[in-house]
Design a protein around this motif. Structure first.
Motif, PDB file in Angstrom:
ATOM      1  N   GLU A   6       0.602  -1.056   0.085  1.00 27.55           N
ATOM      2  CA  GLU A   6      -0.398   0.161   0.221  1.00 27.55           C
ATOM      3  C   GLU A   6       0.667   0.942   0.066  1.00 27.55           C
ATOM      4  OE1 GLU A   6      -2.047  -2.785   3.290  1.00 27.55           O
ATOM      5  OE2 GLU A   6       0.098  -2.280   2.679  1.00 27.55           O
ATOM      6  N   CYS A  22      -2.557   0.505  -4.140  1.00 27.77           N
ATOM      7  CA  CYS A  22      -2.144  -1.271  -3.581  1.00 27.77           C
ATOM      8  C   CYS A  22      -1.465  -1.856  -5.015  1.00 27.77           C
ATOM      9  CB  CYS A  22      -3.032  -1.697  -2.991  1.00 27.77           C
ATOM     10  SG  CYS A  22      -2.688  -3.829  -2.522  1.00 27.77           S
ATOM     11  N   TRP A  36     -10.581  -3.303   1.164  1.00 29.72           N
ATOM     12  CA  TRP A  36      -9.482  -2.591   1.804  1.00 29.72           C
ATOM     13  C   TRP A  36     -10.803  -2.975   2.924  1.00 29.72           C
ATOM     14  CZ3 TRP A  36      -5.232   0.679   1.059  1.00 29.72           C
ATOM     15  CH2 TRP A  36      -5.006   0.561  -0.250  1.00 29.72           C
ATOM     16  N   ARG A  72     -10.185   0.174  -9.896  1.00 39.11           N
ATOM     17  CA  ARG A  72      -8.601  -0.942  -9.917  1.00 39.11           C
ATOM     18  C   ARG A  72      -8.012  -0.766 -11.890  1.00 39.11           C
ATOM     19  NH1 ARG A  72      -9.700  -6.825  -8.255  1.00 39.11           N
ATOM     20  NH2 ARG A  72      -8.225  -7.329  -8.744  1.00 39.11           N
ATOM     21  N   CYS A  96      -4.481  -3.066   2.464  1.00 33.85           N
ATOM     22  CA  CYS A  96      -5.222  -3.159   1.301  1.00 33.85           C
ATOM     23  C   CYS A  96      -5.466  -5.326   1.492  1.00 33.85           C
ATOM     24  CB  CYS A  96      -4.619  -3.324   0.296  1.00 33.85           C
ATOM     25  SG  CYS A  96      -4.282  -3.740  -1.410  1.00 33.85           S
TER      26      CYS A  96
END
Length: 125
Positions: A6, A22, A36, A72, A96
Motif C-alpha cells: 500500500e 495497492c 480495503w 482497480r 489492502c
C-alpha cells in the motif's frame, strides 16, 4: 499468495482527500476480488470497500458510501481507494487485501488470504 504493497497514506485536514494505492503481483491479481479494511486504535479491523475481479461490482460500508470510491486497474495490478470529504473518524491504518476468489457476495476478513502491511491515514479536525 499475493504480495501487496500500500501507499498514499498521510495526514490531511477534515474535508480533504487522499488516494490510497495497492500494488499486487502480476500473476494472479486480475483474477481476485480485492478489498480495503481499516483499523483504529482500540478497535477491531473493519471492512471499508471491496471490488470484484473485473471491477464491475463494488461494495462499501455505510459510513464511507458516497465519500470513498474503490477502483482497480488490472493492467497495472493495482487497486485504489479514493477518499473524499474525510472525517477525523476515518483516522486508521488502512489495509489492502486480496481474496481467494474473483467475486464475493459478502466481504468478510475470512474471505481474504493476502494482506498488505498497512498505511496510516490521519485526519485532523
Amino acid at each position: 499468495q499475493e504480495q501487496l504493497v500500500e501507499s498514499g497514506g498521510g495526514l490531511v485536514q477534515a474535508g480533504g482527500s487522499l488516494r490510497l494505492s495497492c500494488a499486487g503481483s502480476v500473476r494472479t491479481f486480475s483474477s481476485r476480488a480485492m478489498g480495503w479494511f481499516r483499523q483504529s486504535p482500540g478497535k477491531e479491523r473493519e471492512f471499508v470497500a471491496g471490488i470484484s475481479w473485473t471491477g464491475g461490482s463494488t461494495s462499501y460500508t455505510d459510513s464511507v458510501r458516497g465519500r470513498f470510491t474503490i477502483s482497480r486497474d488490472n493492467a497495472k495490478s493495482t487497486v485504489y481507494l479514493q477518499m473524499n470529504s474525510l472525517k477525523p473518524e476515518d483516522t486508521a491504518v488502512y489495509y489492502c487485501a486480496a481474496a481467494s476468489v474473483p467475486f464475493l457476495s459478502f466481504y468478510t476478513e475470512r474471505s481474504f488470504n493476502s494482506w498488505g502491511q498497512g498505511t496510516q491515514v490521519s485526519v485532523s479536525s
